[in-house]
Motif scaffolding. Structure first.
Motif, PDB file in Angstrom:
ATOM      1  N   VAL A 243      30.732  41.728  42.672  1.00 46.81           N
ATOM      2  CA  VAL A 243      31.895  41.582  43.559  1.00 46.81           C
ATOM      3  C   VAL A 243      33.123  41.372  42.682  1.00 46.81           C
ATOM      4  O   VAL A 243      33.244  40.357  41.995  1.00 46.81           O
ATOM      5  N   ALA A 244      34.016  42.345  42.685  1.00 46.24           N
ATOM      6  CA  ALA A 244      35.271  42.265  41.946  1.00 46.24           C
ATOM      7  C   ALA A 244      36.414  41.984  42.914  1.00 46.24           C
ATOM      8  O   ALA A 244      36.267  42.141  44.133  1.00 46.24           O
ATOM      9  N   ALA A 245      37.543  41.571  42.386  1.00 48.70           N
ATOM     10  CA  ALA A 245      38.687  41.182  43.212  1.00 48.70           C
ATOM     11  C   ALA A 245      39.587  42.376  43.496  1.00 48.70           C
ATOM     12  O   ALA A 245      39.878  43.178  42.596  1.00 48.70           O
ATOM     13  N   HIS A 246      40.052  42.450  44.747  1.00 50.50           N
ATOM     14  CA  HIS A 246      40.923  43.555  45.175  1.00 50.50           C
ATOM     15  C   HIS A 246      42.174  42.999  45.854  1.00 50.50           C
ATOM     16  O   HIS A 246      42.674  43.568  46.823  1.00 50.50           O
ATOM     17  N   GLY A 247      42.671  41.871  45.320  1.00 53.76           N
ATOM     18  CA  GLY A 247      43.852  41.243  45.899  1.00 53.76           C
ATOM     19  C   GLY A 247      43.499  40.353  47.076  1.00 53.76           C
ATOM     20  O   GLY A 247      42.354  40.308  47.529  1.00 53.76           O
ATOM     21  N   TRP A 248      44.477  39.623  47.570  1.00 52.11           N
ATOM     22  CA  TRP A 248      44.241  38.780  48.741  1.00 52.11           C
ATOM     23  C   TRP A 248      44.181  39.624  50.002  1.00 52.11           C
ATOM     24  O   TRP A 248      43.277  39.518  50.810  1.00 52.11           O
ATOM     25  N   GLY A 249      45.162  40.497  50.204  1.00 54.10           N
ATOM     26  CA  GLY A 249      45.193  41.401  51.345  1.00 54.10           C
ATOM     27  C   GLY A 249      45.781  42.729  50.915  1.00 54.10           C
ATOM     28  O   GLY A 249      46.601  42.789  49.995  1.00 54.10           O
ATOM     29  N   GLN A 250      45.391  43.796  51.601  1.00 51.87           N
ATOM     30  CA  GLN A 250      45.822  45.133  51.185  1.00 51.87           C
ATOM     31  C   GLN A 250      47.316  45.378  51.385  1.00 51.87           C
ATOM     32  O   GLN A 250      47.890  46.283  50.784  1.00 51.87           O
ATOM     33  N   ASN A 251      47.949  44.587  52.203  1.00 50.30           N
ATOM     34  CA  ASN A 251      49.385  44.747  52.429  1.00 50.30           C
ATOM     35  C   ASN A 251      50.226  43.975  51.419  1.00 50.30           C
ATOM     36  O   ASN A 251      51.459  44.016  51.483  1.00 50.30           O
ATOM     37  N   ILE A 252      49.573  43.284  50.472  1.00 52.62           N
ATOM     38  CA  ILE A 252      50.291  42.495  49.473  1.00 52.62           C
ATOM     39  C   ILE A 252      50.213  43.222  48.132  1.00 52.62           C
ATOM     40  O   ILE A 252      49.178  43.203  47.464  1.00 52.62           O
ATOM     41  N   ILE A 253      51.300  43.860  47.738  1.00 54.77           N
ATOM     42  CA  ILE A 253      51.336  44.685  46.531  1.00 54.77           C
ATOM     43  C   ILE A 253      51.916  43.865  45.373  1.00 54.77           C
ATOM     44  O   ILE A 253      53.046  43.362  45.483  1.00 54.77           O
ATOM     45  N   PRO A 254      51.198  43.701  44.267  1.00 54.47           N
ATOM     46  CA  PRO A 254      51.691  42.864  43.168  1.00 54.47           C
ATOM     47  C   PRO A 254      53.078  43.235  42.658  1.00 54.47           C
ATOM     48  O   PRO A 254      53.871  42.352  42.310  1.00 54.47           O
ATOM     49  N   SER A 255      53.383  44.522  42.625  1.00 52.87           N
ATOM     50  CA  SER A 255      54.677  44.933  42.085  1.00 52.87           C
ATOM     51  C   SER A 255      55.849  44.508  42.967  1.00 52.87           C
ATOM     52  O   SER A 255      57.001  44.525  42.534  1.00 52.87           O
ATOM     53  N   TYR A 256      55.586  44.102  44.211  1.00 57.33           N
ATOM     54  CA  TYR A 256      56.626  43.592  45.099  1.00 57.33           C
ATOM     55  C   TYR A 256      56.822  42.080  44.968  1.00 57.33           C
ATOM     56  O   TYR A 256      57.768  41.530  45.529  1.00 57.33           O
ATOM     57  N   GLN A 257      55.905  41.406  44.279  1.00 53.47           N
ATOM     58  CA  GLN A 257      55.893  39.944  44.272  1.00 53.47           C
ATOM     59  C   GLN A 257      56.647  39.345  43.085  1.00 53.47           C
ATOM     60  O   GLN A 257      56.820  39.992  42.046  1.00 53.47           O
ATOM     61  N   THR A 258      57.032  38.099  43.256  1.00 53.59           N
ATOM     62  CA  THR A 258      57.520  37.334  42.117  1.00 53.59           C
ATOM     63  C   THR A 258      56.315  36.910  41.280  1.00 53.59           C
ATOM     64  O   THR A 258      55.153  36.997  41.726  1.00 53.59           O
ATOM     65  N   ALA A 259      56.565  36.426  40.076  1.00 53.92           N
ATOM     66  CA  ALA A 259      55.471  35.976  39.209  1.00 53.92           C
ATOM     67  C   ALA A 259      54.680  34.857  39.871  1.00 53.92           C
ATOM     68  O   ALA A 259      53.440  34.834  39.828  1.00 53.92           O
ATOM     69  N   ALA A 260      55.387  33.917  40.508  1.00 54.38           N
ATOM     70  CA  ALA A 260      54.711  32.795  41.163  1.00 54.38           C
ATOM     71  C   ALA A 260      53.873  33.263  42.344  1.00 54.38           C
ATOM     72  O   ALA A 260      52.745  32.787  42.552  1.00 54.38           O
ATOM     73  N   GLU A 261      54.391  34.202  43.141  1.00 52.55           N
ATOM     74  CA  GLU A 261      53.651  34.719  44.289  1.00 52.55           C
ATOM     75  C   GLU A 261      52.393  35.453  43.841  1.00 52.55           C
ATOM     76  O   GLU A 261      51.314  35.285  44.432  1.00 52.55           O
ATOM     77  N   GLU A 262      52.533  36.256  42.803  1.00 51.46           N
ATOM     78  CA  GLU A 262      51.372  37.010  42.325  1.00 51.46           C
ATOM     79  C   GLU A 262      50.292  36.075  41.802  1.00 51.46           C
ATOM     80  O   GLU A 262      49.105  36.244  42.107  1.00 51.46           O
TER      81      GLU A 262
END
Length: 272
Positions: free
Chosen positions: A96-115
Motif C-alpha cells: 500500500v503506497a500513498a496517493h495523497g490525502w484526496g484526489q482533489n488536493i494537488i501538491p503544486s497548488y499547496q503551500t509548503a505547510a499545507e503539503e
C-alpha cells in the motif's frame, strides 16, 4: 544511476484506489458533461465510491487468481474510511503506497505547510489501517510540487513515482536526501484510454500487446511499462475482464518481459 533489470522489459502492476474530500468530486466522470461551477456532482461522487466498495475487492480476487503482486496507491481519506479493505490488501501480499490525502488536493497548488500536513495525515491513515508505513508515493494527478521529492526523502519514503522523463528507475538526489525515482508510464492506463479518450475496453490490452510484442523490434532495450487500473473504473466488470486479459497476455512475452511492481523495482535500484 539506473538499475539493471533481470529481463529487458519490466511490467509493473498498479491499482489506484482514489477518494475525494466531502466537498469535491471527480472532474471527469461517465456523464461527460460537467455541471455548473460550484455545484457538487453527486453522480460523479457515487461513481468514484464504487472503487473502495466493490471495484477493489474484484481486482483483489483477480490478482489472487492469477498470482500477481501489485502496488495499491491509496488516498489517505480512503485508508481512514475503509480499514478492512486496507487489511485485506496487505493480507494478500500487496504493498500500500500513498496517493495523497484526496484526489482533489494537488501538491503544486499547496503551500509548503499545507503539503507537509496532508502528506503526514495520509501516512498516518495508512499506518493505522495497515500497520505499515507507506513505502512509496504518487501525487494526485501525478503532479508534485517542486519540493515533494525532498519532503518524501525527509519523511522516510523509499520511492517517488511522479517521474516521466526516463525509462528506468534511478536514485534521485534531493536537498533532504536520496530517494528512488520510479518511472510511471501512461500508455496502458484505464483513465486516459477509457475515460478521457473514450476508447473501448479492448484498447487496454491491444496497447499493451503493441508495446510488449514489438519490444524486440526496438532492440530489446531495458525499460519499464506500467499496467495501471483504477478501482472505480476498471474495477467494474467490463474493465476487470480486460485487466485479466492483459495480465494473462504477459505470459506470451516472458522471454523478454517480466511482471513486477514499483516496490520491487525501487528495491532493486536501491540495492544496486
Amino acid at each position: 544511476m539506473s538499475v539493471a533489470l533481470p529481463k529487458p522489459l519490466a511490467i509493473s502492476v498498479s491499482v489506484m484506489l482514489e477518494g475525494w474530500t466531502d466537498d469535491s468530486a471527480p472532474g471527469i466522470g461517465p456523464m461527460g458533461n460537467p455541471l455548473k461551477p460550484g455545484v457538487l456532482d453527486l453522480q460523479a461522487r457515487s461513481w468514484a465510491e464504487y472503487g473502495p466498495k466493490a471495484g477493489a475487492w474484484r481486482l483483489l480476487d483477480i490478482l489472487h487468481k492469477l498470482e500477481v503482486r501489485s502496488v495499491f496507491y491509496v488516498s489517505g481519506i480512503l485508508a481512514e474510511r475503509y480499514p478492512d479493505l486496507m487489511k485485506a490488501i496487505v493480507g494478500a501480499g500487496h504493498a500500500v503506497a500513498a496517493h495523497g490525502w484526496g484526489q482533489n488536493i494537488i501538491p503544486s497548488y499547496q503551500t509548503a505547510a499545507e503539503e507537509a500536513h496532508d502528506l503526514q495525515r495520509c501516512v498516518k491513515a495508512i499506518e493505522q489501517s495497515t500497520g505499515r508505513s507507506p513505502p512509496g508515493w504518487l501525487s494526485p494527478r501525478c503532479t508534485p510540487s517542486d519540493r515533494t521529492s525532498a519532503l518524501l526523502a525527509k519523511s522516510g519514503f523509499d520511492w517517488h513515482a511522479d517521474f516521466f522523463d526516463q525509462d528506468l528507475p534511478r536514485r534521485h538526489s534531493t536537498p533532504d536526501g536520496m530517494i528512488t525515482a520510479v518511472p510511471f508510464t501512461m500508455e496502458v492506463n484505464d483513465m486516459p484510454l477509457y475515460v478521457r479518450y473514450g476508447a473501448e475496453p479492448e484498447a487496454f490490452t491491444r496497447t499493451f500487446e503493441r508495446i510488449a510484442g514489438n519490444w524486440p523490434r526496438l532492440g530489446l532495450p531495458q525499460g519499464c511499462l506500467d499496467i495501471t487500473v483504477h478501482a472505480h473504473v476498471f474495477g467494474r466488470p467490463f474493465g476487470a475482464i480486460e485487466f485479466m486479459n492483459c495480465l494473462e497476455a504477459v505470459q506470451r512475452y516472458d522471454e523478454w518481459a517480466w511482471l513486477t511492481d514499483h516496490q520491487t523495482l525501487a528495491g532493486l535500484c536501491k540495492a544496486g
